[in-house]
Design a protein around this motif. Structure first.
Motif, mmCIF file in Angstrom:
data_model
loop_
_atom_site.group_PDB
_atom_site.id
_atom_site.type_symbol
_atom_site.label_atom_id
_atom_site.label_comp_id
_atom_site.label_asym_id
_atom_site.label_seq_id
_atom_site.Cartn_x
_atom_site.Cartn_y
_atom_site.Cartn_z
ATOM 1 N N VAL B 31 -65.069 96.800 -61.581
ATOM 2 C CA VAL B 31 -63.622 96.882 -61.406
ATOM 3 C C VAL B 31 -63.019 97.824 -62.451
ATOM 4 C CG1 VAL B 31 -61.456 95.584 -61.349
ATOM 5 C CG2 VAL B 31 -63.536 94.556 -60.405
ATOM 6 N N VAL B 32 -63.467 97.675 -63.714
ATOM 7 C CA VAL B 32 -62.962 98.555 -64.776
ATOM 8 C C VAL B 32 -63.369 100.007 -64.499
ATOM 9 C CG1 VAL B 32 -63.064 99.088 -67.247
ATOM 10 C CG2 VAL B 32 -62.892 96.705 -66.491
ATOM 11 N N ALA B 33 -64.583 100.196 -64.017
ATOM 12 C CA ALA B 33 -65.031 101.554 -63.669
ATOM 13 C C ALA B 33 -64.146 102.138 -62.567
ATOM 14 C CB ALA B 33 -66.495 101.527 -63.224
ATOM 15 N N GLY B 34 -63.775 101.300 -61.598
ATOM 16 C CA GLY B 34 -62.895 101.746 -60.528
ATOM 17 C C GLY B 34 -61.519 102.127 -61.053
ATOM 18 N N CYS B 35 -60.989 101.334 -61.992
ATOM 19 C CA CYS B 35 -59.693 101.659 -62.602
ATOM 20 C C CYS B 35 -59.792 102.995 -63.339
ATOM 21 C CB CYS B 35 -59.284 100.568 -63.597
ATOM 22 S SG CYS B 35 -58.865 99.001 -62.801
ATOM 23 N N SER B 36 -60.901 103.183 -64.010
ATOM 24 C CA SER B 36 -61.113 104.409 -64.783
ATOM 25 C C SER B 36 -61.148 105.630 -63.864
ATOM 26 C CB SER B 36 -62.417 104.265 -65.571
ATOM 27 O OG SER B 36 -62.760 105.481 -66.146
ATOM 28 N N THR B 37 -61.905 105.525 -62.769
ATOM 29 C CA THR B 37 -61.954 106.609 -61.777
ATOM 30 C C THR B 37 -60.557 106.905 -61.268
ATOM 31 O OG1 THR B 37 -64.102 105.790 -61.046
ATOM 32 C CG2 THR B 37 -62.985 107.317 -59.576
ATOM 33 N N SER B 38 -59.853 105.844 -60.947
ATOM 34 C CA SER B 38 -58.511 105.970 -60.411
ATOM 35 C C SER B 38 -57.576 106.613 -61.435
ATOM 36 C CB SER B 38 -58.030 104.574 -60.023
ATOM 37 O OG SER B 38 -56.702 104.602 -59.639
#
Lengths: 358, 358
Positions: B31-38
């Motif tokens: 989830v944190v990786a997804g936020c980072s990508t976003s």
């Protein structure tokens, strides 16, 4: 059931299939071509072709395979794709569809095949052949491409009726079991009840009731109940028979077909994109053709009407000769296995529930 | 509707997204990786991450893109995939999911994103955010890959409720129209009502009633009603919004997903079959990747809960960082367009029907 023993001692007779030759979008030439293909592949099949003699005669005479194996039964009228079922019931006596059903009703053929108007065919079949004792709602069963061992699931109902109560769903489970045994040679099919989740507490109330009815019959009726299954299991390997009401089943198979067709189009675009991808499509040609055959609905073309005194196979309206031939082969197979007698016995033998007794 | 102009003159503020960081099968790191990508792709998004501070702190500190754009809101408990919705409502106050919804309830964020347990998320959203005036049953809407211009249809309901009456289906049409306008920039979406045939006389009685309700609202609500559509139209080009009840919709999208996945597996087998087909798959690699992207559910990952005071985006439980990032992007887009205010106005403006007046 006695019919099976009557014939076993006699010289093998051809399996007689009653074919509505005038239905379908592609016209009678395609239906006759399909009969011809089928006759070539299966020496034990013979046909009664229903339709306009003036049209069918020349078509049949051109096909050497059909010589001496094909009787033309004249019918002057045709059910069109737009005809309303109620209208066909009132004024359809001279149609090829009516005549094709009549051959099953009289007992001269065990199975009828038509590419015509599904609604009219169902209405005629119900009124003329009548429902089996214990069956309230007949069902249409199809084979859906799946990843299980036999490559197909039996799914029913896919559109005979828009509603089904718990009792109906139990009958569908029993009829689907018969079909899987006789159509796919599965001795103990796995039956799943379609729902929006696999937990027992989920879904509509009639489904919870049907869950218990079906579960309680699995021992006596010789199938394994795997419980609730989801849409993703229709193309999967959790069950061999998928039981649902005709509304949900119809939407599901059409969604699957539409999705498959969209992917097919996108795949074609992908392969036409660049010189490299066009070369790749040439190299992969045989592999892709093999894939297409595996998931080709024409190979198992034919929805089967279950729950009537006689079996009716509905072939796609747009079926080509291969599709018609596949539907005829399915019909012959079901006829040879005395499928409908077994199905009737299975439904009759089901432990009577309260509703069935009233 | 006025809210949109309020901000236009002010300095652009970051769009604040409330993220349940502990839900999902893949754990908080994804989830944190997804936020980072976003965050990398969208400089105007900021986050409130809900979950265990001891776990999230180190994960966030490793991501430079999140520096100064991510507040961690501590929640000690987690809703698991097996928790029953009713239990979460009773004892879930300390969960990250509850906390994420709370940020929308208080107004600090317009949209919440979670990869967690759908049933619990829907129950919490309904109880905490409450239904919009005029909405009896909220709905879950998804984007389904289709052959229309934008490449996707909006489909609802796909599982918020197993039943829907004619009034509910009308609300779904209105909410789906709002979603298509704000999520896909379609000024006048084409709305279709899912049925087993396209003739007006077909299908269940609530559908015939809904047909009339929806038809009568098309002028005032700014959409084109194309009438009944069939399962095959979900992946087709007849409509931009497909309206159905949550039972049928859930079965349909899962059937489509299952069929697509079966075809994908068969395609892989076909390409692995011979040395020639393996070479072909190498040559077609980029084309096939392009195809995969087009029909990849991760690109539009996110079911959206509609009909509540606030928007909740449900990402797939098995979503990877790309999927989470896509769900966040969708959330930000809906937040920026003041989607929920517009949807509320649209539902409220619908000509009141008899039932709504009682």
């Amino acid at each position: 059931m006695t019919a099976a023993t009557d014939q076993s001692s006699a010289k093998p007779q051809p399996t007689l299939i009653s074919v509505d030759a005038m239905g379908g979008d592609q016209g009678p030439a395609i239906v006759v071509a399909g009969c011809s293909t089928s006759a070539k592949l299966n020496p034990d099949i013979a046909f009664i072709l229903h339709g306009d003699k003036a049209v069918l005669g020349p078509l049949v005479n051109k096909r050497r395979e059909l010589e001496g194996r094909c009787e033309i039964r004249h019918a002057s009228d045709v059910v069109t794709m737009d005809d309303k079922p109620s209208q066909v019931l009132r004024t359809g006596k001279d149609t090829s569809m009516w005549s094709a059903i009549e051959s099953v009703r009289s007992g001269e053929a065990a199975v009828a095949v038509s590419c015509g108007n599904t609604g009219a065919l169902m209405a005629l079949s119900m009124i003329r052949l009548k429902k089996l004792p214990g069956v309230n709602r007949p069902a249409i069963a199809v084979l859906y491409p799946s990843s299980n061992r036999q490559g197909f699931n039996v799914m029913l109902d896919v559109g005979a009726d828009v509603r089904a109560d718990a009792e109906d769903l139990l009958r569908y489970a029993l009829m689907g079991t018969s079909y899987a045994r006789n159509g796919m040679a599965l001795t103990r099919p796995r039956v799943g009840l379609l729902n929006v989740g696999t937990e027992e507490h989920k879904g509509r109330s009639e489904l919870k009731e049907a869950y218990e009815l079906i579960r309680d019959q699995q021992q006596s009726a010789g199938f394994d109940f795997v419980g609730f299954v989801e849409g993703s299991d229709i193309a999967g390997d959790r069950a061999d028979v998928i039981v649902t009401d005709g509304f949900t089943g119809n939407v599901a198979i059409k969604t699957g077909e539409g999705t498959a067709s969209m992917i097919g189009n996108r795949l074609r675009e992908a392969f036409e994109y660049s010189p490299l991808s066009r070369l790749a499509s040439l190299l992969a040609y045989t592999s892709l053709q093999r894939l297409k055959r595996k998931i080709d609905p024409r190979r198992v073309n034919g929805g089967v009407f279950l729950g009537l005194n006689g079996t009716v196979v509905k072939s796609h309206g747009s079926a080509d000769a291969t599709g018609v031939s596949a539907a005829i082969k399915l019909a012959a197979h079901l006829s040879d296995s005395k499928f409908n007698d077994k199905l009737a016995a299975r439904v009759a033998a089901a432990q009577p529930t309260e509703e069935a007794l009233t």
